[in-house]
Write a protein that holds these residues in place. Sequence first.
Motif, PDB file in Angstrom:
ATOM      1  N   GLY A  36       0.802  -1.214   0.000  1.00  0.00           N
ATOM      2  CA  GLY A  36       0.000   0.000   0.000  1.00  0.00           C
ATOM      3  C   GLY A  36       0.836   1.266   0.000  1.00  0.00           C
ATOM      4  O   GLY A  36       0.466   2.273  -0.611  1.00  0.00           O
ATOM      5  N   VAL A  37       1.987   1.240   0.685  1.00  0.00           N
ATOM      6  CA  VAL A  37       2.834   2.430   0.779  1.00  0.00           C
ATOM      7  C   VAL A  37       3.395   2.808  -0.587  1.00  0.00           C
ATOM      8  O   VAL A  37       3.327   3.980  -1.010  1.00  0.00           O
ATOM      9  CB  VAL A  37       3.979   2.198   1.792  1.00  0.00           C
ATOM     10  CG1 VAL A  37       4.954   3.375   1.763  1.00  0.00           C
ATOM     11  CG2 VAL A  37       3.417   2.013   3.195  1.00  0.00           C
ATOM     12  N   ARG A  74       2.839  17.666  -4.394  1.00  0.00           N
ATOM     13  CA  ARG A  74       4.048  17.836  -3.592  1.00  0.00           C
ATOM     14  C   ARG A  74       3.702  18.171  -2.141  1.00  0.00           C
ATOM     15  O   ARG A  74       4.385  17.735  -1.216  1.00  0.00           O
ATOM     16  CB  ARG A  74       4.919  18.920  -4.210  1.00  0.00           C
ATOM     17  CG  ARG A  74       5.596  18.443  -5.495  1.00  0.00           C
ATOM     18  CD  ARG A  74       6.300  19.544  -6.236  1.00  0.00           C
ATOM     19  NE  ARG A  74       7.006  19.006  -7.405  1.00  0.00           N
ATOM     20  CZ  ARG A  74       7.497  19.751  -8.392  1.00  0.00           C
ATOM     21  NH1 ARG A  74       7.357  21.080  -8.348  1.00  0.00           N
ATOM     22  NH2 ARG A  74       8.114  19.181  -9.411  1.00  0.00           N
ATOM     23  N   VAL A  75       2.637  18.924  -1.953  1.00  0.00           N
ATOM     24  CA  VAL A  75       2.162  19.187  -0.593  1.00  0.00           C
ATOM     25  C   VAL A  75       1.786  17.876   0.084  1.00  0.00           C
ATOM     26  O   VAL A  75       2.113  17.635   1.256  1.00  0.00           O
ATOM     27  CB  VAL A  75       0.964  20.159  -0.608  1.00  0.00           C
ATOM     28  CG1 VAL A  75       0.306  20.217   0.768  1.00  0.00           C
ATOM     29  CG2 VAL A  75       1.404  21.543  -1.035  1.00  0.00           C
ATOM     30  N   GLY A  76       1.100  16.997  -0.666  1.00  0.00           N
ATOM     31  CA  GLY A  76       0.739  15.688  -0.122  1.00  0.00           C
ATOM     32  C   GLY A  76       1.950  14.865   0.252  1.00  0.00           C
ATOM     33  O   GLY A  76       1.979  14.204   1.299  1.00  0.00           O
ATOM     34  N   GLY A  77       2.989  14.893  -0.600  1.00  0.00           N
ATOM     35  CA  GLY A  77       4.210  14.167  -0.284  1.00  0.00           C
ATOM     36  C   GLY A  77       4.883  14.686   0.977  1.00  0.00           C
ATOM     37  O   GLY A  77       5.378  13.907   1.802  1.00  0.00           O
ATOM     38  N   VAL A  87       9.607  10.427  -2.474  1.00  0.00           N
ATOM     39  CA  VAL A  87       9.470   9.998  -3.874  1.00  0.00           C
ATOM     40  C   VAL A  87       8.387  10.805  -4.576  1.00  0.00           C
ATOM     41  O   VAL A  87       8.559  11.267  -5.717  1.00  0.00           O
ATOM     42  CB  VAL A  87       9.162   8.492  -3.940  1.00  0.00           C
ATOM     43  CG1 VAL A  87       8.764   8.088  -5.361  1.00  0.00           C
ATOM     44  CG2 VAL A  87      10.358   7.672  -3.470  1.00  0.00           C
ATOM     45  N   VAL A  88       7.265  10.984  -3.905  1.00  0.00           N
ATOM     46  CA  VAL A  88       6.153  11.741  -4.495  1.00  0.00           C
ATOM     47  C   VAL A  88       6.541  13.201  -4.708  1.00  0.00           C
ATOM     48  O   VAL A  88       6.221  13.802  -5.740  1.00  0.00           O
ATOM     49  CB  VAL A  88       4.898  11.638  -3.594  1.00  0.00           C
ATOM     50  CG1 VAL A  88       3.811  12.596  -4.071  1.00  0.00           C
ATOM     51  CG2 VAL A  88       4.367  10.212  -3.590  1.00  0.00           C
ATOM     52  N   VAL A  89       7.238  13.792  -3.759  1.00  0.00           N
ATOM     53  CA  VAL A  89       7.661  15.195  -3.884  1.00  0.00           C
ATOM     54  C   VAL A  89       8.559  15.387  -5.102  1.00  0.00           C
ATOM     55  O   VAL A  89       8.482  16.412  -5.797  1.00  0.00           O
ATOM     56  CB  VAL A  89       8.385  15.651  -2.595  1.00  0.00           C
ATOM     57  CG1 VAL A  89       9.057  17.005  -2.809  1.00  0.00           C
ATOM     58  CG2 VAL A  89       7.406  15.730  -1.436  1.00  0.00           C
ATOM     59  N   LEU A 132       7.408   3.012   9.469  1.00  0.00           N
ATOM     60  CA  LEU A 132       7.123   4.444   9.384  1.00  0.00           C
ATOM     61  C   LEU A 132       8.146   5.167   8.510  1.00  0.00           C
ATOM     62  O   LEU A 132       7.814   6.127   7.805  1.00  0.00           O
ATOM     63  CB  LEU A 132       7.090   5.051  10.779  1.00  0.00           C
ATOM     64  CG  LEU A 132       5.940   4.585  11.687  1.00  0.00           C
ATOM     65  CD1 LEU A 132       6.105   5.145  13.095  1.00  0.00           C
ATOM     66  CD2 LEU A 132       4.590   4.999  11.105  1.00  0.00           C
ATOM     67  N   SER A 133       9.389   4.680   8.558  1.00  0.00           N
ATOM     68  CA  SER A 133      10.419   5.314   7.724  1.00  0.00           C
ATOM     69  C   SER A 133      10.121   5.138   6.241  1.00  0.00           C
ATOM     70  O   SER A 133      10.495   5.986   5.414  1.00  0.00           O
ATOM     71  CB  SER A 133      11.798   4.735   8.056  1.00  0.00           C
ATOM     72  OG  SER A 133      11.906   3.382   7.602  1.00  0.00           O
ATOM     73  N   GLN A 134       9.418   4.051   5.878  1.00  0.00           N
ATOM     74  CA  GLN A 134       9.075   3.828   4.474  1.00  0.00           C
ATOM     75  C   GLN A 134       8.020   4.822   4.001  1.00  0.00           C
ATOM     76  O   GLN A 134       7.982   5.184   2.818  1.00  0.00           O
ATOM     77  CB  GLN A 134       8.599   2.388   4.266  1.00  0.00           C
ATOM     78  CG  GLN A 134       9.630   1.332   4.616  1.00  0.00           C
ATOM     79  CD  GLN A 134      10.971   1.619   3.989  1.00  0.00           C
ATOM     80  OE1 GLN A 134      11.116   1.630   2.762  1.00  0.00           O
ATOM     81  NE2 GLN A 134      11.974   1.867   4.827  1.00  0.00           N
ATOM     82  N   PHE A 135       7.164   5.260   4.918  1.00  0.00           N
ATOM     83  CA  PHE A 135       6.231   6.332   4.565  1.00  0.00           C
ATOM     84  C   PHE A 135       7.003   7.620   4.277  1.00  0.00           C
ATOM     85  O   PHE A 135       6.652   8.378   3.360  1.00  0.00           O
ATOM     86  CB  PHE A 135       5.237   6.566   5.708  1.00  0.00           C
ATOM     87  CG  PHE A 135       4.125   5.559   5.771  1.00  0.00           C
ATOM     88  CD1 PHE A 135       2.948   5.756   5.077  1.00  0.00           C
ATOM     89  CD2 PHE A 135       4.258   4.409   6.536  1.00  0.00           C
ATOM     90  CE1 PHE A 135       1.916   4.842   5.139  1.00  0.00           C
ATOM     91  CE2 PHE A 135       3.241   3.480   6.608  1.00  0.00           C
ATOM     92  CZ  PHE A 135       2.063   3.693   5.905  1.00  0.00           C
ATOM     93  N   VAL A 136       8.041   7.879   5.062  1.00  0.00           N
ATOM     94  CA  VAL A 136       8.872   9.059   4.825  1.00  0.00           C
ATOM     95  C   VAL A 136       9.497   8.986   3.442  1.00  0.00           C
ATOM     96  O   VAL A 136       9.480   9.960   2.669  1.00  0.00           O
ATOM     97  CB  VAL A 136       9.955   9.183   5.914  1.00  0.00           C
ATOM     98  CG1 VAL A 136      10.869  10.360   5.602  1.00  0.00           C
ATOM     99  CG2 VAL A 136       9.328   9.344   7.293  1.00  0.00           C
ATOM    100  N   VAL A 137      10.040   7.817   3.101  1.00  0.00           N
ATOM    101  CA  VAL A 137      10.675   7.638   1.787  1.00  0.00           C
ATOM    102  C   VAL A 137       9.656   7.804   0.669  1.00  0.00           C
ATOM    103  O   VAL A 137       9.917   8.479  -0.344  1.00  0.00           O
ATOM    104  CB  VAL A 137      11.347   6.253   1.714  1.00  0.00           C
ATOM    105  CG1 VAL A 137      11.878   5.992   0.304  1.00  0.00           C
ATOM    106  CG2 VAL A 137      12.474   6.143   2.735  1.00  0.00           C
TER     107      VAL A 137
END
Length: 642
Positions: free
Chosen positions: A502-503, A601-604, A572-574, A563-568
């Motif tokens: 999902g991430v 980018r705001v979402g990322g 990626v999205v940004v 949680l760190s994978q959400f950061v990554v």
Amino acid sequence: MTATSVAGGRRRVVWPVLLGVALVAGVTAGAIGALMLDDALEVTGLRDPGPTTAYGLPFLRGAGEIAAIVTIGHFLFAAFLVPPQTSGVLDVDGYRAVRVGAVACVVWAMCAALLVALTVSDVSGVPLTDLTPLDVWSAAGLVETTAAWRTTSILAAVVAVASLTVLRWSWTPGLLIGGLVTLVPVAVTGHSSTGGSHDIATNSLLIHLVAGSLWAGGLLALVVHALRRGSYTDLAARRFSRLALGCFVAMAASGFINAAVRIDLTNLWTSTYGLLILAKVAALVSLGVLGWRQRRSAIVALQHDSTARRPLLRLALGEAALFGIAVGVAVGLGRTPPPPTRSEPSPAEVALGFDLSESPTIAAVFTDWRFDLIFGTAAVVMASIYLAAVYRLARRGDPWSKRRTICWLIGCITMLFATSSGLGMYMAAMYSMHAIVQLLLTIAVPALLVQGAPVTLALKALKAAEPNSAPGPREWVQSVVAAPMTRLLTQPWTALAILMVGVYGLCIAGVYDVAMSDHAAHMATIGFFLFSGTLFFVAVSGAGPTPGPMSTQRRVAMTLFALSQFVVAGIVVVRMQAVLGGDFYRSLRLSWQTNLLSDQRVGGVIVSVSSAVAMLTVIAIVAAKRTGCLRTDNLRAPTIDA
């Protein structure tokens, strides 16, 4: 006449009864379809496909839906209405029910396959006799309805084949879920999937179909069981009676909502579509009256004498005939054009089911509400059942953690807010809002719900079955907890892998586009967020049947890694230059939607920053526990002997 000959005679009555109900549904649907053919052709502008399609399509659909109902009902019967043997192997009654369900599922698959050809003929206006198999195959994927029937046929065939290998009770709930899934492809097409408010119409139709199939299917399975003079008829009747009451309420509420968004009240008496709705209402009321009489007479008779099946059969056969008529009317309703709407829906209404003409504001997020019939209802029901279980413990004098109750209720409220508030509405049109909802449903809600320890509460609140008696809800929960599939899914690395799907999956343009542009895929995505997050937090919290104990250090490390994978993923999205779901967002033609890439980018950034804050929170909690600043009430993970 010997007892064997009587039993054999009753068994020979079973299939004629089921075929009779299918015939009633098919004839009713065919008659309504024939009467409405001219109106349908005038509205759609299609050519007359000929009598074979005009009469055969609604007839086959009505009969096929009865086959689906029989499938679902008999799998339900084997799973929850009669007990298995003490070894977990199906008893003779459960085995027979699975076999009948398998045969009905084959019929359902065949009907769906034939409906592919009939639907191609219907939408093209070409008589069925003029179509070749190659024509049908090449056209099947071009029309939404034909593609839905093709998918239904494949799903039903898979469920039918899977049912042939089932001998143990633990697999029957899976068959039931599989049978219900076969209803979904066609349910998300047709009148309810188009036009304004189609999100509410589709969700209400799904609830309506599931409730109706469980009710009608369970009734037919109970009739078959009584005709065969099976064991535990009194138990099966009592359990089905409770289920039928809930299904009646769900059908009535969802049917009213579905009709309300399709037709104005003023058109009920002046349009054919409205008259058919009134016919369905009359059938539902009649079924409710017969169900009430079942509870007052047939169930009472069985409680006094477990062999007194005559009152049950007399009323149940009448209900079965009414269900056949109701299914036929429903199919005919799907072939009848609804009255035209008073205004032309905007592009956003066509795509989303509702308009978003105003730009998003903080006030709109909290004040604009559109109740989600699937996940909003689930949140309310979950909170209600949890509080009922806590109340039951309180009446017995058993303590239950207030902290866990608060966690559960906050989780349910957060789930309701994320799916039914302005946040849930704008998530369908903005990546940044979608990112917030994903974080809430994947991290916040599952973490709170797992802290509520619902399985432990259920095992404490539910009474154990008496020795040598039929297993009940508590035993069902224990069986699910101990199931090999549950152990596999809650294995930490398995749960982490599912979470990562999902991430990173929604970082893929094609996947994200489908998840946003298709309502069914959008709902499935929300469900996956909740499912994957719950599996992960069950695995790392030790609140589930994990394969082995995990040290605190390992749990913290896995949580921080996840949680760190959400950061990554946020980074990626940004850094992306292409807009995820760009074509869909632009098709909404929202005047305030001016810079999609900037919003993405705001979402990322939201994903990365929020996940980093969550990591710091985890570290702070661990430090507080080690220093003794934070005390918790630890409940042991549930076991099958809890």
